[in-house]
Scaffold this motif. Sequence first.
Motif, short mmCIF file in Angstrom:
data_model
loop_
_atom_site.label_atom_id
_atom_site.label_comp_id
_atom_site.label_asym_id
_atom_site.label_seq_id
_atom_site.Cartn_x
_atom_site.Cartn_y
_atom_site.Cartn_z
N LYS A 16 48.34 23.76 22.64
CA LYS A 16 47.75 23.34 21.36
C LYS A 16 48.83 23.36 20.29
N LEU A 17 48.68 22.48 19.28
CA LEU A 17 49.61 22.46 18.16
C LEU A 17 49.01 23.19 16.97
N ALA A 18 49.82 23.97 16.30
CA ALA A 18 49.44 24.60 15.03
C ALA A 18 50.33 23.94 13.98
N PHE A 21 48.49 24.45 7.74
CA PHE A 21 48.49 25.82 7.22
C PHE A 21 47.40 26.66 7.88
N PHE A 22 46.18 26.13 7.96
CA PHE A 22 45.08 26.90 8.52
C PHE A 22 45.31 27.24 9.99
N LYS A 23 45.77 26.27 10.78
CA LYS A 23 46.02 26.52 12.20
C LYS A 23 47.12 27.57 12.40
N TYR A 36 46.47 29.90 27.09
CA TYR A 36 47.09 28.64 26.69
C TYR A 36 48.27 28.97 25.78
N ALA A 37 49.09 27.97 25.52
CA ALA A 37 50.22 28.15 24.61
C ALA A 37 49.93 27.45 23.30
N PRO A 116 51.35 18.30 23.98
CA PRO A 116 50.05 18.90 23.67
C PRO A 116 48.97 18.36 24.61
N SER A 117 48.03 19.21 24.96
CA SER A 117 46.91 18.79 25.80
C SER A 117 45.96 17.94 24.98
N GLU A 118 45.41 16.92 25.60
CA GLU A 118 44.45 16.06 24.91
C GLU A 118 43.14 16.79 24.72
N GLU A 119 42.57 16.61 23.56
CA GLU A 119 41.27 17.19 23.31
C GLU A 119 40.32 16.03 23.06
#
Length: 157
Positions: A16-18, A21-23, A36-37, A116-119
């Motif tokens: 997942k990407l962060a 700011f909130f992520k 997960y990473a 990144p994994s697709e969501e």
Amino acid sequence: MLVNETKERTWHGHVKLADSFFKRFRGLMLVRNVNYAMVFVLPAETKANASIHMFFMLSDIDVIWLDSARRVVDFKTARKWRFYAPKEPAKYIIEGPVGLIKTLDVEEGDLISWTPSEEKERAVPVKVSLPDGLSFEKGTNGMALTESVREVKVKGN
């Protein structure tokens, strides 16, 4: 998927990407079993921005700091309730389950890349009125669950 391009080692887990700011603020806090990473994209390449805390973490994690060229500048297994800063300024931080560093065989200077994994968006049932000649094979009474127009079939063709 994470790849150590220098050593041709791959970790096939969920990524997942962060990148907001909130992520970045939420990160992995209060995640019980980190499986997960998360790749943190920082606003600037500095040591201060790349510092992390392990307060409110429920488990230890592996952390890899990368510069803007995606080269490893530091890495370690971070323990709960501690504070960490990289040896050198970093633009990206990868946080993941303990064992990630060993799987990728990480060393300073290695080039790391990620996908990144697709969501997928969740499909939601929607009531639609259909023109004559259109039908959904599995739908009834105008209710259909579809993810693309490829699933729509015209009668008689």
